[in-house]
Motif scaffolding. Structure first.
Motif, short mmCIF file in Angstrom:
data_model
loop_
_atom_site.label_atom_id
_atom_site.label_comp_id
_atom_site.label_asym_id
_atom_site.label_seq_id
_atom_site.Cartn_x
_atom_site.Cartn_y
_atom_site.Cartn_z
N LYS A 194 -76.28 -6.49 -16.38
CA LYS A 194 -74.97 -7.00 -17.14
C LYS A 194 -74.44 -5.87 -18.09
N ASP A 195 -74.37 -6.31 -19.58
CA ASP A 195 -73.57 -5.58 -20.42
C ASP A 195 -73.90 -4.07 -20.47
N ARG A 196 -75.01 -3.87 -20.18
CA ARG A 196 -75.67 -2.52 -20.41
C ARG A 196 -75.27 -1.34 -19.10
N PRO A 197 -75.39 -0.12 -19.49
CA PRO A 197 -74.91 0.68 -18.38
C PRO A 197 -75.88 1.12 -17.28
N ASN A 198 -77.18 0.75 -17.69
CA ASN A 198 -78.10 1.20 -16.47
C ASN A 198 -79.42 0.36 -16.80
N THR A 199 -80.22 0.71 -15.72
CA THR A 199 -81.72 0.03 -15.46
C THR A 199 -82.51 0.53 -16.80
#
Ligand SMILES: CCCCCCCCCCCCCCCCCC(=O)SCCNC(=O)CCNC(=O)[C@H](O)C(C)(C)COP(=O)(O)OP(=O)(O)OC[C@H]1O[C@@H](n2cnc3c(N)ncnc32)[C@H](O)[C@@H]1OP(=O)(O)O
Ligand SMILES: NC(=O)C1=CN([C@@H]2O[C@H](COP(=O)(O)OP(=O)(O)OC[C@H]3O[C@@H](n4cnc5c(N)ncnc54)[C@H](OP(=O)(O)O)[C@@H]3O)[C@@H](O)[C@H]2O)C=CC1
Length: 573
Positions: free
Chosen positions: A206-211
């Protein structure tokens, strides 16, 4: 009464005397520095149990030898040559249930360990969610199970990242809810194929850039939900750079973080950076992080369990926002939850001590200032065999403009260069490097466009609680921190330890730069002459342009001679 005023509290080396520390991530950048620092500054420490996995055909004893090989251990080699006898490697794979520890090793840990430092993580941003979850989230769950059984555990220090809640711009000292029931998500992922998980990953992230940032946030939630009763603290460092001072200045060892870009610009592989030029790059020296970790372990051990502080904490109800692209039913099946949390979980979100080890905008450099100070070092201490002259790093914030400029200023020259290599029977390389850089740039983009600020209250309080001696020996204060000097050391360290270049080899590198400069002039002259020879006889427009250029040039020369005469005149009057 502060801890410093309380004379009954031992200092840091005294606290670690006779204690055994267990460490995951011992082969990593921070793990290696932690081992060195604990052995050097806490000489009476009983031992370090290192949880290492065998990898690429190397056994854990072979890997231990590699850990203590680098020059960061030179000081110890001189002063305490027998230091390695305090290191006990045990075979542990974080991805496996119970870390696949043998019964004897479990017993050793349960009987001996007093402080547990959890530094292992998969730090690759775009790691497959299943693997990232297994190491960064489930690893914490497995570790807590183990820690609960340890007979005499004084502190459990979990290394997270300052970006675990990078979906917020001000990051407080609390574990915010991710909105996910991480356990339910794990069960859902177990039922899916790897491809299905990959397809759903953007919606989960979602709003995060990465896992990476998501699974590190889950790791912190595990501490909140499963760590009750344990003496836990969390360290959140920002972007870890080289060491500033100790054990040697400038130590770094991989292309992680900004190091890869420093090299690309220094070597002349790249000229452009897709970023906001006024963006602050929060880079913190690795030795500050290591000292912060050790000090936090000491403080946690002396303060006791974090939930003893529960009564002091007010509780607020949290509701994380919903991911956008999949339906509510699908999300709930995966483990997304809007259920209210119990009061004790809500309180624990704020009561676990969290230490942000960051520079914060007050001390950080903007990207444009960083680029210009880097350029200064690139030309002053050039790298060996640069491909092109390291010219000014051009910072472009518009992504379309960046791609267009990259095509002309990076990709076309790279194609020409690789074609030249093929002509001379060599392997092409520049296009591959540019592709790697472009993938790194995409992965790092989020961190080059957004601003964050972190609450440093607990970190500053921790520093104040240390004795003067410990503040010096385990320094992570920014009071005397010279950021420009740090950046210079970081660059020199990159050159010396990552590129493995001779620090005394500057004259040859400078001669090489000079040759590149002359070659550049010759090339420009040739292009100019050829264009002139072809166009001038054939085109009236070219002739007009030529006259315009020459008249402009002579006016410019006349103007400069007049103004220099004028300034001489001013000097005498
Ligand atoms: C002039 C100065 C201006 C200043 C510019 C500064 C700009 C940089 C800004 C940095 C921001 C960093 C933000 C970090 C914030 C999070 C903090 C943490 O917790 S983070 C914790 C720290 N974690 C990190 O920093 C992880 C960052 N790295 C990654 O996530 C991944 O490696 C990847 C996404 C970049 C590529 O993934 P993938 O496509 O799957 O490929 P592989 O992984 O298999 O690698 C392929 C090849 O690429 C190589 N290479 C690797 N990195 C870089 C690089 N930066 N560059 C170049 N090359 C790089 C790598 O060595 C390998 O080479 P080779 O062996 O084939 O020869
Ligand atoms: N570097 C940075 O810029 C930042 C790092 N951090 C955090 O700091 C901590 C340390 O980072 P750093 O030292 O730079 O990371 P590294 O990538 O250098 O090291 C990671 C360590 O984790 C170990 N590890 C990974 N997977 C496993 C596994 N399955 N089983 C056993 N060990 C495993 C690695 O072991 P192996 O050698 O076997 O792969 C290695 O020792 C991490 O928790 C990271 O999230 C936080 C902010 C910034």
């Amino acid at each position: 009464m502060t801890m410093q005023e309380n004379r009954n509290h031992p200092g840091i080396p005294e606290f670690f005397a006779g204690k055994t520390v267990a460490l995951t991530g011992a082969t990593g950048f921070i793990g290696q520095l932690l081992i060195e620092k604990l052995l050097r500054s806490c000489p009476d420490i009983k031992g370090l149990i290192l949880l290492i996995r065998s990898k690429k055909g190397k056994s854990i004893t072979e890997r231990l030898q590699k850990i203590i090989e680098p020059p960061i251990f030179d000081k110890l080699r001189k002063t305490r040559p027998e230091f390695a006898s305090k290191l006990i490697p045990v075979s542990a794979d974080i991805e496996k249930p119970g870390f696949a520890l043998s019964d004897e090793d479990v017993q050793l840990i349960l009987d001996e360990v007093n402080v547990f430092i959890h530094s292992a993580a998969t730090t690759k941003f775009n790691e497959h969610l299943t693997l990232s979850y297994a190491v960064n989230t489930n690893g914490v769950h497995e570790l807590l199970k183990l820690c609960r059984k340890i007979k005499n555990l004084h502190a459990f220090v979990h290394i997270s990242t300052a970006f675990s809640f990078c979906d917020k711009s001000f990051i407080g000292e609390e574990v915010y809810p991710t909105g996910w029931d991480y356990d339910k998500l794990r069960t859902s992922m177990q039922r899916m194929s790897d491809e299905m998980v990959s397809d759903l990953t953007p919606d989960i992230v979602k709003d995060r850039p990465n896992t990476y940032t998501l699974t590190k946030a889950f790791g912190e939630e595990v501490l909140v939900k499963e760590g009750e009763g344990l003496p836990i603290c969390i360290i959140r460092p920002s972007i870890i750079g080289s060491t500033y001072n100790e054990p040697i200045p400038g130590w770094c060892r991989s292309l992680n973080g900004p190091t890869g870009h420093f090299i690309a610009f220094a070597k002349g592989y790249a000229r452009l950076l897709c970023a906001r030029s006024d963006h602050y790059l929060d880079i913190i020296p690795a030795d500050f992080v290591v000292n912060g970790i050790i000090a936090a372990a000491w403080k946690t051990a002396l303060s006791g369990r974090s939930d003893q502080l529960l009564s002091k904490v007010s509780t607020t109800k949290y509701h994380a926002s919903l991911p956008k692209n999949i339906s509510r039913e699908q999300l709930q099946l995966l483990g997304y939850t809007k259920e209210d949390e119990s009061v004790s979980v809500q309180a624990r979100r704020k009561s676990i001590p969290i230490y942000h080890i960051v520079t914060n905008p007050k001390y950080a450099l903007t990207i444009s200032r960083m680029a210009s100070s880097m350029m200064h070092h690139f030309t002053r201490y050039p790298v060996d065999n640069a491909l092109r002259l390291p010219e000014n790093v051009i910072v472009i914030s518009n992504k379309f403009l960046y791609r267009t400029c990259a095509f002309f200023l990076e990709y076309i020259p790279a194609c020409m260069f690789d074609a030249g290599l093929i002509l001379f029977g060599q392997k092409p390389k520049l296009l591959r490097v540019l592709r790697l850089l472009s993938s790194a740039m995409t992965a790092l983009q989020f961190f080059l466009y957004n601003h964050w600020e972190w609450d440093e209250g607990s970190t500053l309080k921790l520093q104040r609680e240390m004795s003067d001696r410990d503040q010096k020996e385990f320094n992570f204060s920014k009071d005397d921190f010279d950021l420009k000097l740090f950046i210079e050391r970081y660059y020199m360290g990159t050159k010396r330890y990552v590129l493995k270049e001779d620090p005394l080899g500057y004259p040859a590198a400078r001669r090489h730069l000079w040759r590149l400069r002359v070659l550049g002039w010759i090339f420009q002259f040739c292009v100019f002459m050829i264009t002139w020879r072809i166009l001038i006889p054939r085109s009236q427009l070219a002739r007009n342009l030529w006259h315009l250029l020459t008249s402009f040039w002579s006016k410019f020369l006349r103007f400069t001679s007049i103004s220099s005469n004028l300034s001489r005149f001013k000097m005498f009057h």
